[in-house]
Design an enzyme around this catalytic site. Sequence first.
Site, PDB file in Angstrom:
ATOM      1  CG  ASP A 190     -35.704   9.811  -7.922  1.00 39.16           C
ATOM      2  OD1 ASP A 190     -35.403  10.139  -8.972  1.00 39.16           O
ATOM      3  OD2 ASP A 190     -34.939  10.733  -7.017  1.00 39.16           O
ATOM      4  N   PRO A 248     -16.133   1.527   4.383  1.00 31.45           N
ATOM      5  CG  PRO A 248     -14.360   0.102   3.433  1.00 31.45           C
ATOM      6  CD  PRO A 248     -14.654   1.590   3.942  1.00 31.45           C
ATOM      7  CD  GLU A 256      -3.792   7.605   6.458  1.00 29.77           C
ATOM      8  OE1 GLU A 256      -2.872   6.787   6.769  1.00 29.77           O
ATOM      9  OE2 GLU A 256      -4.078   8.797   6.353  1.00 29.77           O
ATOM     10  NE  ARG A 259     -31.397  12.873  -7.691  1.00 28.22           N
ATOM     11  CZ  ARG A 259     -32.550  12.324  -7.743  1.00 28.22           C
ATOM     12  NH1 ARG A 259     -32.850  11.951  -6.570  1.00 28.22           N
ATOM     13  NH2 ARG A 259     -33.206  12.301  -8.764  1.00 28.22           N
TER      14      ARG A 259
HETATM   15  N1  ADE Z   1     -13.992   4.110   1.749  1.00 28.64           N
HETATM   16  C1  ADE Z   1     -13.501   3.218   1.127  1.00 28.64           C
HETATM   17  N2  ADE Z   1     -14.537   2.448   0.436  1.00 28.64           N
HETATM   18  C2  ADE Z   1     -15.665   2.994   0.889  1.00 28.64           C
HETATM   19  C3  ADE Z   1     -17.120   2.280   0.702  1.00 28.64           C
HETATM   20  N3  ADE Z   1     -17.447   1.302  -0.048  1.00 28.64           N
HETATM   21  N4  ADE Z   1     -17.808   3.463   1.107  1.00 28.64           N
HETATM   22  C4  ADE Z   1     -17.562   4.453   2.198  1.00 28.64           C
HETATM   23  N5  ADE Z   1     -16.411   4.686   2.091  1.00 28.64           N
HETATM   24  C5  ADE Z   1     -15.439   4.138   1.702  1.00 28.64           C
END
Ligand code: ADE
Length: 247
Positions: free
Chosen positions: A167, A87, A114, A152
């Site tokens: 798209d 994230p 983790e 794709r």
């Molecule tokens: N791992 C946990 N959440 C994630 C996300 N939003 N994007 C990429 N990897 C992740």
Amino acid sequence: MRFDILTLFPEMFSGPLNTSILGKARANGLLSVNLWDIRDSALDKHRIVDDTPYGGGAGMVLKPDVLVRAIESVPHSAQAPVIYLTPQGKVFNQKLAEELAREPHLILVSGHYEEIDERVRQGWVDLELSIGDYVLTGGELPALVVVDAVSRHIPGVLGDDRSAQEDSFQDDLLDHPHYTRPYSFRGKEVPQVLLSGHHELIRRWRLKEALRRTMLRRPDLLERRNFSKEEKDILDEIKKEHYKERR
Ligand code: ADE
């Protein structure tokens, strides 16, 4: 194109990778996806992959020696970009999907619960990608999202190569509305122009509805876009229509 995915849960991938368009692309040899269990790179008898964080605190950290051994055991790993799904990464989008589709080989690293040791990020990861501002239990679903969106764009993967060009997000526009038979459904009719057989009018209607939809739902996409003269005229038309509606 070839993907190598490093994960602690290879079993999470089989459904999506063996079904529909991705399944067909793999069967046709257009796409190759190899799954590697990170635990196979743990050398101790308990096959330990993680350890407690230096400095204390909750959670565990994936051990650098195990993860780097896993990355380096992928054939031709030195030539392929290594992507870590997190994230904290750059937010993945259609443009990145297209760019990555030009690479012959990508290595994706999925963590789970983790974090990975920071030194692996610094020395072995070329790109960190996030699939959106929310936290999942692991990088497996994000890796599948990346494989799907990138594949794709490999020529031949979609039955009709026009589909990728038309798209949503192509050219920073959302797609126009679509209709099929029956003509009249529960009192709602298909727009007349689509039945006219007039290709130029249909093209212009679709462009207008794509612009309208983008303006109403994702004005942020239009802000960074350059418009043709025709598109500017159509946007003026739409604005007038909406202004009239409000009065
Ligand atoms: N791992 C946990 N959440 C994630 C996300 N939003 N994007 C990429 N990897 C992740």
